[in-house]
Design a protein around this motif. Sequence first.
Motif, PDB file in Angstrom:
ATOM      1  N   LYS A   1       0.827  -1.217   0.000  1.00  0.00           N
ATOM      2  CA  LYS A   1       0.000   0.000   0.000  1.00  0.00           C
ATOM      3  C   LYS A   1       0.853   1.255   0.000  1.00  0.00           C
ATOM      4  CE  LYS A   1      -4.007  -1.902   2.445  1.00  0.00           C
ATOM      5  NZ  LYS A   1      -4.752  -1.898   3.734  1.00  0.00           N
ATOM      6  N   ARG A   2       2.020   1.196   0.651  1.00  0.00           N
ATOM      7  CA  ARG A   2       2.879   2.391   0.716  1.00  0.00           C
ATOM      8  C   ARG A   2       3.384   2.802  -0.658  1.00  0.00           C
ATOM      9  NH1 ARG A   2       5.028  -0.444   5.355  1.00  0.00           N
ATOM     10  NH2 ARG A   2       4.150   0.450   7.258  1.00  0.00           N
ATOM     11  N   LEU A   3       3.313   1.915  -1.616  1.00  0.00           N
ATOM     12  CA  LEU A   3       3.766   2.227  -2.972  1.00  0.00           C
ATOM     13  C   LEU A   3       2.680   2.898  -3.801  1.00  0.00           C
ATOM     14  CD1 LEU A   3       5.649  -1.129  -3.720  1.00  0.00           C
ATOM     15  CD2 LEU A   3       6.620   1.022  -2.866  1.00  0.00           C
ATOM     16  N   THR A   4       1.477   2.998  -3.253  1.00  0.00           N
ATOM     17  CA  THR A   4       0.362   3.587  -3.994  1.00  0.00           C
ATOM     18  C   THR A   4       0.250   5.071  -3.664  1.00  0.00           C
ATOM     19  OG1 THR A   4      -1.252   3.065  -2.254  1.00  0.00           O
ATOM     20  CG2 THR A   4      -0.868   1.392  -3.945  1.00  0.00           C
TER      21      THR A   4
ATOM     22  N   GLU B   1     -17.046  -4.583  -4.311  1.00  0.00           N
ATOM     23  CA  GLU B   1     -17.810  -3.471  -4.864  1.00  0.00           C
ATOM     24  C   GLU B   1     -19.203  -3.984  -5.231  1.00  0.00           C
ATOM     25  OE1 GLU B   1     -15.728  -1.455  -7.969  1.00  0.00           O
ATOM     26  OE2 GLU B   1     -13.876  -1.274  -6.799  1.00  0.00           O
ATOM     27  N   LEU B   2     -20.075  -3.086  -5.628  1.00  0.00           N
ATOM     28  CA  LEU B   2     -21.396  -3.508  -6.073  1.00  0.00           C
ATOM     29  C   LEU B   2     -21.286  -4.002  -7.505  1.00  0.00           C
ATOM     30  CD1 LEU B   2     -23.659  -0.734  -4.500  1.00  0.00           C
ATOM     31  CD2 LEU B   2     -23.351  -3.092  -3.736  1.00  0.00           C
ATOM     32  N   GLU B   3     -21.663  -5.247  -7.702  1.00  0.00           N
ATOM     33  CA  GLU B   3     -21.420  -5.942  -8.969  1.00  0.00           C
ATOM     34  C   GLU B   3     -22.297  -5.402 -10.099  1.00  0.00           C
ATOM     35  OE1 GLU B   3     -21.614 -10.584 -10.623  1.00  0.00           O
ATOM     36  OE2 GLU B   3     -22.022 -10.108  -8.519  1.00  0.00           O
ATOM     37  N   ASP B   4     -21.707  -5.304 -11.291  1.00  0.00           N
ATOM     38  CA  ASP B   4     -22.481  -5.025 -12.501  1.00  0.00           C
ATOM     39  C   ASP B   4     -21.719  -5.590 -13.695  1.00  0.00           C
ATOM     40  OD1 ASP B   4     -20.528  -3.101 -13.343  1.00  0.00           O
ATOM     41  OD2 ASP B   4     -21.529  -1.549 -12.186  1.00  0.00           O
ATOM     42  N   GLU B   5     -22.309  -5.532 -14.883  1.00  0.00           N
ATOM     43  CA  GLU B   5     -21.714  -6.137 -16.073  1.00  0.00           C
ATOM     44  C   GLU B   5     -20.383  -5.491 -16.427  1.00  0.00           C
ATOM     45  OE1 GLU B   5     -24.469  -6.135 -19.284  1.00  0.00           O
ATOM     46  OE2 GLU B   5     -25.872  -7.521 -18.324  1.00  0.00           O
TER      47      GLU B   5
ATOM     48  N   ASN C   1      -7.817 -15.521  -9.214  1.00  0.00           N
ATOM     49  CA  ASN C   1      -9.139 -15.966  -8.797  1.00  0.00           C
ATOM     50  C   ASN C   1     -10.131 -14.811  -8.723  1.00  0.00           C
ATOM     51  OD1 ASN C   1      -9.225 -18.903  -8.227  1.00  0.00           O
ATOM     52  ND2 ASN C   1      -7.512 -18.424  -6.872  1.00  0.00           N
ATOM     53  N   GLY C   2      -9.656 -13.600  -8.964  1.00  0.00           N
ATOM     54  CA  GLY C   2     -10.519 -12.432  -8.852  1.00  0.00           C
ATOM     55  C   GLY C   2     -10.596 -11.894  -7.438  1.00  0.00           C
ATOM     56  N   TYR C   3      -9.797 -12.452  -6.516  1.00  0.00           N
ATOM     57  CA  TYR C   3      -9.790 -11.985  -5.132  1.00  0.00           C
ATOM     58  C   TYR C   3      -8.912 -10.740  -5.003  1.00  0.00           C
ATOM     59  CZ  TYR C   3     -11.536 -16.703  -4.176  1.00  0.00           C
ATOM     60  OH  TYR C   3     -12.260 -17.867  -4.170  1.00  0.00           O
ATOM     61  N   VAL C   4      -9.344  -9.794  -4.177  1.00  0.00           N
ATOM     62  CA  VAL C   4      -8.577  -8.565  -4.016  1.00  0.00           C
ATOM     63  C   VAL C   4      -7.465  -8.766  -2.998  1.00  0.00           C
ATOM     64  CG1 VAL C   4     -10.488  -7.063  -4.661  1.00  0.00           C
ATOM     65  CG2 VAL C   4     -10.182  -7.658  -2.266  1.00  0.00           C
ATOM     66  N   LEU C   5      -6.301  -8.183  -3.284  1.00  0.00           N
ATOM     67  CA  LEU C   5      -5.257  -8.120  -2.268  1.00  0.00           C
ATOM     68  C   LEU C   5      -5.033  -6.675  -1.846  1.00  0.00           C
ATOM     69  CD1 LEU C   5      -1.728  -8.207  -3.710  1.00  0.00           C
ATOM     70  CD2 LEU C   5      -3.542  -8.947  -5.201  1.00  0.00           C
ATOM     71  N   LEU C   6      -5.482  -5.732  -2.680  1.00  0.00           N
ATOM     72  CA  LEU C   6      -5.530  -4.328  -2.297  1.00  0.00           C
ATOM     73  C   LEU C   6      -6.913  -3.808  -2.653  1.00  0.00           C
ATOM     74  CD1 LEU C   6      -2.199  -2.716  -3.629  1.00  0.00           C
ATOM     75  CD2 LEU C   6      -2.742  -3.321  -1.274  1.00  0.00           C
ATOM     76  N   HIS C   7      -7.567  -3.182  -1.714  1.00  0.00           N
ATOM     77  CA  HIS C   7      -8.849  -2.537  -1.983  1.00  0.00           C
ATOM     78  C   HIS C   7      -9.281  -1.812  -0.706  1.00  0.00           C
ATOM     79  CE1 HIS C   7     -12.950  -1.758  -3.293  1.00  0.00           C
ATOM     80  NE2 HIS C   7     -12.614  -2.180  -4.493  1.00  0.00           N
ATOM     81  N   PRO C   8      -9.804  -0.580  -0.830  1.00  0.00           N
ATOM     82  CA  PRO C   8     -10.226   0.113   0.398  1.00  0.00           C
ATOM     83  C   PRO C   8     -11.320  -0.618   1.162  1.00  0.00           C
ATOM     84  CG  PRO C   8     -10.968   1.285  -1.581  1.00  0.00           C
ATOM     85  CD  PRO C   8      -9.997   0.241  -2.027  1.00  0.00           C
ATOM     86  N   ASN C   9     -12.065  -1.502   0.493  1.00  0.00           N
ATOM     87  CA  ASN C   9     -13.127  -2.251   1.169  1.00  0.00           C
ATOM     88  C   ASN C   9     -12.659  -3.602   1.702  1.00  0.00           C
ATOM     89  OD1 ASN C   9     -14.918  -0.185   0.629  1.00  0.00           O
ATOM     90  ND2 ASN C   9     -15.656  -1.104  -1.261  1.00  0.00           N
ATOM     91  N   LEU C  10     -11.364  -3.900   1.576  1.00  0.00           N
ATOM     92  CA  LEU C  10     -10.827  -5.133   2.155  1.00  0.00           C
ATOM     93  C   LEU C  10     -10.551  -4.866   3.631  1.00  0.00           C
ATOM     94  CD1 LEU C  10      -9.767  -8.037   1.835  1.00  0.00           C
ATOM     95  CD2 LEU C  10      -7.545  -7.066   1.251  1.00  0.00           C
ATOM     96  N   LYS C  11     -11.536  -5.167   4.459  1.00  0.00           N
ATOM     97  CA  LYS C  11     -11.442  -4.901   5.892  1.00  0.00           C
ATOM     98  C   LYS C  11     -12.053  -6.052   6.680  1.00  0.00           C
ATOM     99  CE  LYS C  11     -12.089   0.074   5.080  1.00  0.00           C
ATOM    100  NZ  LYS C  11     -13.001   1.221   5.290  1.00  0.00           N
ATOM    101  N   PRO C  12     -11.410  -7.210   6.690  1.00  0.00           N
ATOM    102  CA  PRO C  12     -11.977  -8.333   7.450  1.00  0.00           C
ATOM    103  C   PRO C  12     -12.112  -7.979   8.927  1.00  0.00           C
ATOM    104  CG  PRO C  12      -9.705  -8.789   6.795  1.00  0.00           C
ATOM    105  CD  PRO C  12     -10.113  -7.537   6.083  1.00  0.00           C
ATOM    106  N   GLN C  13     -13.306  -8.229   9.479  1.00  0.00           N
ATOM    107  CA  GLN C  13     -13.594  -7.842  10.862  1.00  0.00           C
ATOM    108  C   GLN C  13     -13.061  -8.845  11.868  1.00  0.00           C
ATOM    109  OE1 GLN C  13     -15.133  -4.783  11.607  1.00  0.00           O
ATOM    110  NE2 GLN C  13     -14.623  -4.570   9.442  1.00  0.00           N
ATOM    111  N   THR C  14     -12.783 -10.058  11.410  1.00  0.00           N
ATOM    112  CA  THR C  14     -12.222 -11.067  12.313  1.00  0.00           C
ATOM    113  C   THR C  14     -10.959 -11.624  11.690  1.00  0.00           C
ATOM    114  OG1 THR C  14     -13.528 -12.822  11.287  1.00  0.00           O
ATOM    115  CG2 THR C  14     -14.468 -11.743  13.214  1.00  0.00           C
ATOM    116  N   THR C  15     -10.056 -12.094  12.525  1.00  0.00           N
ATOM    117  CA  THR C  15      -8.821 -12.697  12.043  1.00  0.00           C
ATOM    118  C   THR C  15      -8.945 -14.204  12.167  1.00  0.00           C
ATOM    119  OG1 THR C  15      -7.873 -12.466  14.251  1.00  0.00           O
ATOM    120  CG2 THR C  15      -7.425 -10.706  12.668  1.00  0.00           C
ATOM    121  N   ASN C  16      -9.037 -14.872  11.044  1.00  0.00           N
ATOM    122  CA  ASN C  16      -9.142 -16.327  11.046  1.00  0.00           C
ATOM    123  C   ASN C  16      -7.889 -16.880  10.388  1.00  0.00           C
ATOM    124  OD1 ASN C  16      -9.738 -19.027  10.729  1.00  0.00           O
ATOM    125  ND2 ASN C  16     -11.874 -18.672  10.166  1.00  0.00           N
ATOM    126  N   PHE C  17      -6.953 -17.347  11.234  1.00  0.00           N
ATOM    127  CA  PHE C  17      -5.686 -17.823  10.705  1.00  0.00           C
ATOM    128  C   PHE C  17      -5.848 -19.042   9.808  1.00  0.00           C
ATOM    129  CE2 PHE C  17      -4.249 -16.126  14.992  1.00  0.00           C
ATOM    130  CZ  PHE C  17      -3.884 -14.913  14.468  1.00  0.00           C
TER     131      PHE C  17
END
Length: 1075
Positions: free
Chosen positions: A466-469, A514-518, A486-502
């Motif tokens: 993130k420091r490089l952005t 995000e809110l999905e659309d075509e 896989n389409g999974y985000v590794l950087l995104h402002p909405n990536l905020k997991p509320q629990t830590t599951n190791f």
Amino acid sequence: MQHWARRLEQEIDGVMRIFGGVQQLREIYKENRNLFEVQENEPQKLVEKVAGDIETLLDRKVQALKRLADAAENFQKAHRWQDHIKEEDITYYDAKADAELDDPESEDMDRGSKASTLRLDFIEDPNFKNKVNYSYTAVQIPTDIYKGSTVILNELNWTEALENVFMENRRQDPTLLWQVFGSATGVTRYYPATPWRAPKKIDLYDVRRRPWYIQGASSPKDMVIIVDVSGSVSGLTLKLMKTSVCEMLDTLSDDDYVNVASFNEKAQPVSCFTHLVQANVRNKKVFKEAVQGMVAKGTTGYKAGFEYAFDQLQNSNITRANCNKMIMMFTDGGEDRVQDVFEKYNWPNRTVRVFTFSVGQHNYDVTPLQWMACTNKGYYFEIPSIGAIRINTQEYLDVLGRPMVLAGKEAKQVQWTNVYEDALGLGLVVTGTLPVFNLTRDGPGEKKNQLILGVMGIDVALNDIKRLTPNYTLGANGYVFAIDPNGYVLLHPNLKPQTTNFREPVTLDFLDAELEDENKEEIRRSMIDGDEGHKQIRTLVKSLDERYVDEVIRNYTWVPIRSTNYSLGLVLPPYSTFYLQANLSDQILQVKYFEFLLPSSFESEGHVFIAPREYCKDLNASDNNTEFLKNFIELMEKVTPDSKQCNNFLLHNLILDTGITQQLVERVWRDQDLNTYSLLAVFAATDGGITRVFPNKAAEDWTENPEPFDASFYRRSLDNHGYIFKPPHQDALLRPLELENSTVGLLVSTAVELSLGRRTLRPAVVGVKLDLEAWAEKFKVLASNRTHQDQPQKCGPNSHCEMDCDVNNEDLLCVLIDDGGFLVLSNQNHQWDQVGRFFSEVDANLMLALYNNSFYTRKESYDYQAACAPQPPGNLGAAPRGVFVPTIADFLNLAWWTSAAAWSLFQQLLYGLLYHSWFQADPAEAEGSPEARESSCVMKQTQYYFGSVNASYNAIIDCGNCSRLFHAQRLTNTNLLFVVAEKPLCSQCEAGRLLQKETHSDGPEQCELVQRPRYRRGPHICFDYNATEDTSDCGRGASFPPSLGVLVSLQLLLLLGLPPRPQPQVHALPPSPRL
């Protein structure tokens, strides 16, 4: 009503023009044009630069990985195996030693460890957020592996040499974080040394079960698990099978595909999945719950099971891994070899490996099971009791690794993982992995070894990426994001997991972030394919407080991150194409503006909140803004805004905006009487991080975030034209607003749009805070036929005047509702304390009518990162909840005592006695642990936003025996809907209620989702075949014959009623965290 609406619009506009100061602030910016420059965000150049910087960062880790893997292979090749090695011959730092010394029931306390365990000193390191020792490595050995075995001691012996390579890597790249070698024997050696963070209950961490290890140790898999549920499989054996399947599923990652079926005379899937599905967290949960419902009946039919499995693997019309193909069969035994099935489906090429598992204690001939595995390039395993499940459901990976090892250098490819939570406190990380091969030769013919030694891993913290952005130049609503194949985000402002599951990776899909659309589906596909692109789209975004949805325009630009499988994207609103960069070269002016940050100026200039940003390295952070401002002022007295230790861009912009907002006070706010228009406060917030609230006393009730970029009113004002009303947030379960001393306010804000030449930007938001109670009275006057509050005129049926919202408030309901459906103002005094609530909670019937008449549109989505209170364990779940308990008849039956069931029960009892601390935790400890307090869950969110109707609209609500007329109209240049309606006359009108509150959910129906899987791309290279592979080692099995003495002891123990240690409930716990 249109006349009332115009009066409301004019009143709001007048107040904002007089007190908001939009036009005056524009002029102030233009007058100070010499103090700043207008810079441009060029999306293509920005993403290319950031992608290049990330590539450079990761490439340094790749070089370190390669040095480690090469060194490990050479160290192991040069190592001489020692058959008679002893524990006292080995010296190392046991990462769990401190915890075990504190635990009187630990393995080492019972046995008395002979190993020379180092005692180290540690220093706190902010980079690791932990105490570390840079002079040593640490070793973690799974609890169920004997540390004194010859294999483990030899492993510790040769891996000790890695210590110097770890240190040299750090010397060359001081930014390196955890460096880890996960061995195929289960040993984990990591650097720098730090004590292991053992969980409160039971440490079942085994590096071989971690997704990063599995990904590095084998290519992707297409797996079909078939389970024998014939009548002979019952009681304990069936429970063992269910647990085994769940443990097997935990060895799969998102790159793998799987299905599970049960069979007797016929085969059928255990769940609703009729074909292979991605082995993601949610699909595996469906399988784990489904296997608990398996019931034993009928006769064994291997043919039905294998034909079903082969048909599944031959289905080419679905998305799958298209690499390693395998069948895992769990059974209690049988005589049929089903050779005809293998001849039809798998021979002569043998593209599908067959692994067979003999489960439970029995006297069946296991030769057919061994034959099936050996003739189909697989392996045969035995699972006689619960203690054998974990090890035997993961060792198939050694077989899958053979083609990779035999491929040599071609298979030495670095792979990057999904995001997951680091076990040692780094937060969210990704890991680069590289397999380590055994280069020794076996036997007289010097045959090449085909065993994998393990996997090397190096962590990269997401915060380092993130420091490089870009920081703060993209505006409040611009951001950078990145996704994996896989389409999974590794950087995104909405990536905020509320629990830590190791135990699970953080798998948030871009379309769920995000809110999905075509349009976003197309962007996601293009990014996964490694393409570059740019697209402007109209899309929906949630507000920061997740109460509103706005329709906005966004520009998406994306490029691949070379040398990785990641892709980087940049999102910019059109108004963030340009930004201001302060140029305060005049030090006298710097000092002048800086003085307006001093609390001594607040009484005359208004209170200033500053955004808690990292202005300087030595600035102490604080959640209290007053304290943070104090720390900031103290630091500024020691350094200048041009100091090298400070972020000059942030500091100059902050000081510039301090001066500009002070000029707004001087020109507009200070000379106005706020009470005349019933205002509690006026305010301005800026991109530079200043929020100025006037007068100073109003700051006491100011609850908005001091970081404008994290304030919902700020971001929504930028995205919407006109005046944005924000009522106080009220939950339906909380008590109503307390209207005391007129302190409850309505926020009204609007963006300041600045045009400089052909460049347009929005550097600030201004607004007012309305006195709720006073404006509720004012609303009644404005929505009436009066011009002043002292001119009441009662209109009745025989009058010649029109009814209005003031004098006829007993008959008419008049309300202002915002674009999210929340009550803003009402002419009903009893509803004033309900301002801020979703209007359906106030008048369900009327809100439903507004929705049905297209004044509102509904948007539903799912939050996959929510945290929920833990649910008490039930009888169904991801693992068996108990052990087989014999009946009284069993105890009285002498034959039972000599049966396999008695022996298997004894094994469980013995296992529980030896390792009972694994299954029991102190209730207080469990209660105090984060895992006990909350767990990850899915929440369904519903937001409403304005629909297609813009004009005035009349409608009748049919309530059965009576009806209700209402009239609705949007107020121009606001986010308000003005509604006038007859009061409900009959109870039938209460039918139907729209819900807006977030609710617990299982998420969308998985059985339907898998029918239309999201696009993904697997690894570009596959190692599932090598002509030189030696398949002769295919499992001989291991039995544990019961001892007569042990059985007699067990019988005496039970018959004499000696109280054994409490038998725990056996839970198949997931593996502990990876580093």
